[in-house]
Design an enzyme around this catalytic site. Sequence first.
Site, PDB file in Angstrom:
ATOM      1  N   ASN A 122       0.716  -1.184  -0.144  1.00 17.87           N
ATOM      2  CA  ASN A 122       0.109   0.000   0.093  1.00 17.87           C
ATOM      3  C   ASN A 122       0.811   1.290  -0.163  1.00 17.87           C
ATOM      4  OD1 ASN A 122      -1.739   1.817   0.536  1.00 17.87           O
ATOM      5  ND2 ASN A 122      -1.931   1.424   2.708  1.00 17.87           N
ATOM      6  N   TRP A 123       0.988   2.001  -1.161  1.00 17.04           N
ATOM      7  CA  TRP A 123       2.070   2.861  -1.345  1.00 17.04           C
ATOM      8  C   TRP A 123       1.407   4.372  -0.665  1.00 17.04           C
ATOM      9  CZ3 TRP A 123       4.112   2.182  -6.961  1.00 17.04           C
ATOM     10  CH2 TRP A 123       4.871   1.231  -7.000  1.00 17.04           C
ATOM     11  N   LYS A 124      -0.001   4.143  -0.402  1.00 16.13           N
ATOM     12  CA  LYS A 124      -0.428   5.518   0.157  1.00 16.13           C
ATOM     13  C   LYS A 124      -0.075   6.935  -0.388  1.00 16.13           C
ATOM     14  CE  LYS A 124      -0.045   3.334   4.928  1.00 16.13           C
ATOM     15  NZ  LYS A 124       0.263   3.519   6.184  1.00 16.13           N
ATOM     16  N   HIS A 167      -9.640   1.054   4.892  1.00 13.63           N
ATOM     17  CA  HIS A 167      -8.316   1.175   5.601  1.00 13.63           C
ATOM     18  C   HIS A 167      -8.327   2.388   6.654  1.00 13.63           C
ATOM     19  CE1 HIS A 167      -3.971   2.558   6.469  1.00 13.63           C
ATOM     20  NE2 HIS A 167      -3.753   1.675   5.887  1.00 13.63           N
ATOM     21  N   GLU A 181      -6.818   4.933   7.553  1.00 15.74           N
ATOM     22  CA  GLU A 181      -6.511   6.342   7.156  1.00 15.74           C
ATOM     23  C   GLU A 181      -7.866   6.892   6.584  1.00 15.74           C
ATOM     24  OE1 GLU A 181      -2.657   5.621   5.460  1.00 15.74           O
ATOM     25  OE2 GLU A 181      -2.090   5.172   7.391  1.00 15.74           O
ATOM     26  N   GLY A 187       2.484   2.343  10.853  1.00 16.48           N
ATOM     27  CA  GLY A 187       3.295   3.445  10.560  1.00 16.48           C
ATOM     28  C   GLY A 187       4.139   3.892  11.670  1.00 16.48           C
ATOM     29  N   SER A 223       3.311  -2.047  10.465  1.00 20.00           N
ATOM     30  CA  SER A 223       4.711  -1.944  10.515  1.00 20.00           C
ATOM     31  C   SER A 223       5.580  -3.328  10.196  1.00 20.00           C
ATOM     32  CB  SER A 223       5.171  -1.534  12.089  1.00 20.00           C
ATOM     33  OG  SER A 223       4.781  -0.229  12.243  1.00 20.00           O
ATOM     34  N   GLY A 263       5.070   1.311   4.577  1.00 15.74           N
ATOM     35  CA  GLY A 263       6.430   1.632   4.306  1.00 15.74           C
ATOM     36  C   GLY A 263       7.392   0.655   3.718  1.00 15.74           C
TER      37      GLY A 263
HETATM   38  P1  PGA Z   1       2.753   0.339   7.523  1.00 17.73           P
HETATM   39  O1  PGA Z   1       1.471   0.517   7.082  1.00 17.73           O
HETATM   40  O2  PGA Z   1       3.418  -1.051   7.021  1.00 17.73           O
HETATM   41  O3  PGA Z   1       3.716   1.560   7.253  1.00 17.73           O
HETATM   42  O4  PGA Z   1       2.661   0.294   9.105  1.00 17.73           O
HETATM   43  C1  PGA Z   1       0.540  -0.452   6.982  1.00 17.73           C
HETATM   44  C2  PGA Z   1      -0.752  -0.041   6.153  1.00 17.73           C
HETATM   45  O5  PGA Z   1      -1.251   1.138   6.477  1.00 17.73           O
HETATM   46  O6  PGA Z   1      -1.461  -0.630   5.454  1.00 17.73           O
END
Ligand code: PGA
Length: 255
Positions: free
Chosen positions: A9-11, A94, A96, A172, A212, A234
């Site tokens: 997931n590159w956000k 998600h 976010e 994150g 993470s 990430g």
């Molecule tokens: P992260 O994000 O690996 O940077 O914790 C995971 C995600 O939001 O899908």
Amino acid sequence: MRKPIIAGNWKMFKTLDESVSFVQELAPRLAPFDSVECLVCPSFVALSPVSQALKGTGIAVGAQNLHWEESGAYTSQISPTMLQGLVDYVLIGHSECREYLGDTDERVNKKVKAALAHGLKPIVAVGESLAQNETGETESFVGGQVFAALTGVKPAQMAQVVMAYEPIWAIGTGKSASGELANSIIGMIRSTLADLYGSDIAQATRIQYGGSVKPGNMAEYMSQPEIDGALVGGAALKVDDFVSLVEIAAQEKGA
Ligand code: PGA
């Protein structure tokens, strides 16, 4: 056996050029691991060139969100018909999007049904906050999210659905759930699926862990029997890390 699935997931990272050169470098390095299903979820603007660059590689592409209506006066939104033929998967729910874009359980459910109705495979994310985790509400809250997200989804459609357990406090932050904890919550999600659809469907549905995940802790998750892959932020932004994650999944799952 459930085929392991790793999603990047590159956000809101990577320009169009960066996205395309990333997958051009990634694709040949993932070619030996065809026992693991891999996908990247770039920004909307990069979906078309990235899909083009990945044609014939076996690496799938996902969108990071969608609207449930086919068209309409919804400035800034992307509809399922716009994504049809362009992507295989779509991330839905998600944390976010729940936090910043107002995705409620009800909207998540509408999006899941819209995706399925248009031949897009939803990756449905659920997960509790730190406060809910600390007050012991994880199981009831996450179970409720699963139930709400899948309301009205037919048993035959479940083959297209991937679930992702992402505790919000681990996204994150560098803090990750232990493999054992993630395994037990994912086991609970599977029993919720069994209550809804019966045990055959529950056993066949893939459920990822996210939060993470990195090469250093990937084996801890992939060695757990209930965890079928990872949804990665990430660490999915670096080619070397992405390749390591897939390599570890292949090893640990004996795939
Ligand atoms: P992260 O994000 O690996 O940077 O914790 C995971 C995600 O939001 O899908």
